[in-house]
Design a protein around this motif. Structure first.
Motif, PDB file in Angstrom:
ATOM      1  N   ARG A  79      13.134   0.191  -6.471  1.00  0.00           N
ATOM      2  CA  ARG A  79      13.931  -0.917  -5.928  1.00  0.00           C
ATOM      3  C   ARG A  79      14.096  -0.861  -4.415  1.00  0.00           C
ATOM      4  NH1 ARG A  79      17.648   0.627  -9.980  1.00  0.00           N
ATOM      5  NH2 ARG A  79      19.115   1.243  -8.352  1.00  0.00           N
ATOM      6  N   ILE A  80      13.863   0.295  -3.812  1.00  0.00           N
ATOM      7  CA  ILE A  80      14.144   0.474  -2.388  1.00  0.00           C
ATOM      8  C   ILE A  80      13.061  -0.184  -1.539  1.00  0.00           C
ATOM      9  CG2 ILE A  80      14.418   2.161  -0.530  1.00  0.00           C
ATOM     10  CD1 ILE A  80      15.473   4.110  -2.661  1.00  0.00           C
ATOM     11  N   SER A  81      13.499  -0.917  -0.536  1.00  0.00           N
ATOM     12  CA  SER A  81      12.574  -1.538   0.423  1.00  0.00           C
ATOM     13  C   SER A  81      13.114  -1.311   1.840  1.00  0.00           C
ATOM     14  CB  SER A  81      12.449  -3.030   0.150  1.00  0.00           C
ATOM     15  OG  SER A  81      11.571  -3.635   1.060  1.00  0.00           O
ATOM     16  N   PRO A  82      12.257  -0.895   2.784  1.00  0.00           N
ATOM     17  CA  PRO A  82      10.830  -0.574   2.630  1.00  0.00           C
ATOM     18  C   PRO A  82      10.615   0.677   1.774  1.00  0.00           C
ATOM     19  CG  PRO A  82      11.583   0.073   4.801  1.00  0.00           C
ATOM     20  CD  PRO A  82      12.726  -0.680   4.171  1.00  0.00           C
ATOM     21  N   GLN A  83       9.394   0.866   1.369  1.00  0.00           N
ATOM     22  CA  GLN A  83       9.051   1.940   0.457  1.00  0.00           C
ATOM     23  C   GLN A  83       9.460   3.299   1.009  1.00  0.00           C
ATOM     24  OE1 GLN A  83       4.871   2.529  -0.079  1.00  0.00           O
ATOM     25  NE2 GLN A  83       5.093   3.940  -1.788  1.00  0.00           N
ATOM     26  N   PRO A  84      10.148   4.132   0.213  1.00  0.00           N
ATOM     27  CA  PRO A  84      10.497   5.486   0.661  1.00  0.00           C
ATOM     28  C   PRO A  84       9.255   6.339   0.924  1.00  0.00           C
ATOM     29  CG  PRO A  84      11.774   4.853  -1.266  1.00  0.00           C
ATOM     30  CD  PRO A  84      10.692   3.831  -1.113  1.00  0.00           C
ATOM     31  N   VAL A 104      20.684   3.172   6.358  1.00  0.00           N
ATOM     32  CA  VAL A 104      19.810   4.281   5.994  1.00  0.00           C
ATOM     33  C   VAL A 104      18.581   4.280   6.899  1.00  0.00           C
ATOM     34  CG1 VAL A 104      18.402   5.291   4.162  1.00  0.00           C
ATOM     35  CG2 VAL A 104      20.614   4.250   3.609  1.00  0.00           C
ATOM     36  N   GLU A 105      18.330   5.400   7.534  1.00  0.00           N
ATOM     37  CA  GLU A 105      17.179   5.540   8.424  1.00  0.00           C
ATOM     38  C   GLU A 105      15.892   5.749   7.637  1.00  0.00           C
ATOM     39  OE1 GLU A 105      15.430   6.607  12.426  1.00  0.00           O
ATOM     40  OE2 GLU A 105      17.162   5.462  11.789  1.00  0.00           O
ATOM     41  N   SER A 106      15.902   6.721   6.716  1.00  0.00           N
ATOM     42  CA  SER A 106      14.710   7.052   5.924  1.00  0.00           C
ATOM     43  C   SER A 106      15.142   7.615   4.583  1.00  0.00           C
ATOM     44  CB  SER A 106      13.842   8.105   6.641  1.00  0.00           C
ATOM     45  OG  SER A 106      13.487   7.716   7.946  1.00  0.00           O
ATOM     46  N   ILE A 107      14.269   7.437   3.598  1.00  0.00           N
ATOM     47  CA  ILE A 107      14.455   8.084   2.302  1.00  0.00           C
ATOM     48  C   ILE A 107      13.178   8.840   1.972  1.00  0.00           C
ATOM     49  CG2 ILE A 107      14.749   7.713  -0.176  1.00  0.00           C
ATOM     50  CD1 ILE A 107      16.533   5.339   0.493  1.00  0.00           C
ATOM     51  N   LEU A 108      13.341  10.110   1.605  1.00  0.00           N
ATOM     52  CA  LEU A 108      12.217  10.947   1.231  1.00  0.00           C
ATOM     53  C   LEU A 108      12.376  11.339  -0.231  1.00  0.00           C
ATOM     54  CD1 LEU A 108      13.136  11.688   4.353  1.00  0.00           C
ATOM     55  CD2 LEU A 108      11.287  13.309   4.167  1.00  0.00           C
ATOM     56  N   MET A 114       0.847  -1.202   0.000  1.00  0.00           N
ATOM     57  CA  MET A 114       0.000   0.000   0.000  1.00  0.00           C
ATOM     58  C   MET A 114       0.879   1.247   0.000  1.00  0.00           C
ATOM     59  SD  MET A 114      -2.945   1.050   2.760  1.00  0.00           S
ATOM     60  CE  MET A 114      -3.874   2.542   2.572  1.00  0.00           C
ATOM     61  N   ASP A 115       0.576   2.188  -0.900  1.00  0.00           N
ATOM     62  CA  ASP A 115       1.389   3.394  -1.013  1.00  0.00           C
ATOM     63  C   ASP A 115       1.239   4.259   0.234  1.00  0.00           C
ATOM     64  OD1 ASP A 115       2.191   2.614  -3.480  1.00  0.00           O
ATOM     65  OD2 ASP A 115       0.754   3.866  -4.582  1.00  0.00           O
ATOM     66  N   LYS A 116       2.354   4.856   0.640  1.00  0.00           N
ATOM     67  CA  LYS A 116       2.315   5.769   1.772  1.00  0.00           C
ATOM     68  C   LYS A 116       1.701   7.098   1.345  1.00  0.00           C
ATOM     69  CE  LYS A 116       6.485   3.927   4.022  1.00  0.00           C
ATOM     70  NZ  LYS A 116       7.867   4.241   4.481  1.00  0.00           N
TER      71      LYS A 116
END
Length: 267
Positions: free
Chosen positions: A71-76, A50-54, A1-3
């Motif tokens: 490709r990034i998991s979990p979803q940015p 990596v803590e978070s990607i925005l 599910m998209d954030k």
């Protein structure tokens, strides 16, 4: 599910990211910001924590960036363009940044990283003052195939945004060791590293010198160079001839000339 897309400038994650523009919060949190498509791609590929990607979907225009996000998991975390612009260090942001955990390499860690030190080639900066110089020297270090960078006696903060940006991602691939000059000197002596100092009044001009492996090129800071005691601690000092009106070169330029010369001619 998209954030859901974050649109509020006061969202806690956005406030955290914005705080990391300040050295105080980088030091207290142990986190730092990585901005831009290439740099975020490098930090992910290198395996740093990596803590978070925005990212701002409407600002991501390249196919590489969209594939990277996929490709990034979990979803940015998607954010609005306005939010991304409030976080960006420069105008016209590329639309992606990462919050990353800092990582330290100690002198005692190097044995585990290097199975053999016989042909190691490194550089050391004593109290550098310009973050752009540090990042550029890291980039050059990678380009010539040298092995590590030492930051001695303080100076530039390693995770300053300008260091990250000017390193072009090489900060995530090369060991960078922060230590005092005395700690570094003891380590170098125990490993029988040849210390090549730099001075306007060096023992030899750089073109005539062939280093013995392993070696470390030791450069002083932009204003004062190496102290008399630090010069005395080196096995040899080399100079760059000045044939024009100037008396010295920019630190990163000088480091680049010497690193290319010695990695090509050294054993």
């Amino acid at each position: 599910m998209d954030k859901p897309v974050i649109t509020s400038l006061t969202n806690p994650l956005i406030k955290q990211a914005r705080s990391l523009r300040q050295k105080k919060w980088r030091t207290e949190s142990g986190l730092f910001l990585v901005e831009g498509i290439h740099h975020v791609g490098e930090v992910i590929a290198s395996g740093w924590d990596v803590e978070s990607i925005l990212y701002a979907p409407e600002l991501l225009t390249s196919e590489y960036a969209r594939n990277l996000i996929a490709r990034i998991s979990p979803q940015p975390q998607p954010v609005s363009a306005q939010v991304m612009e409030s976080l960006a260090d420069k105008e016209n942001p590329q639309g992606i940044l990462a919050i990353v955990h800092q990582k330290a390499t100690r002198l005692e860690d190097l044995k585990a990283l290097w199975k053999s030190t016989k042909h190691m080639k490194c550089a050391a900066l004593v109290s550098p003052q310009d973050p752009g110089n540090v990042g550029t020297i890291l980039r050059t270090l990678d380009a010539v195939g040298a092995d590590a960078l030492f930051l001695l006696d303080g100076g530039v903060e390693l995770f300053h945004p300008t260091v990250i940006r000017s390193s072009m991602g090489t900060i995530f691939w090369k060991p960078i060791i922060e230590a005092s000059f005395d700690e570094f000197l003891a380590w170098a002596r125990s490993g029988r590293y040849q210390l090549i100092g730099t001075s306007a009044h060096g023992d030899v001009e750089f073109q005539t010198f062939v280093p013995d492996s392993p070696w470390v090129l030791v450069l002083g800071n932009e204003q004062k160079g190496l102290s008399a005691q630090q010069v005395k601690s080196c096995d040899v000092t080399v100079s760059l001839p000045m044939k024009g009106h100037v008396s010295s070169l920019n630190l990163a330029v000088a480091a680049g000339v010497l690193l290319y010369q010695f990695t090509q001619t050294g054993s």
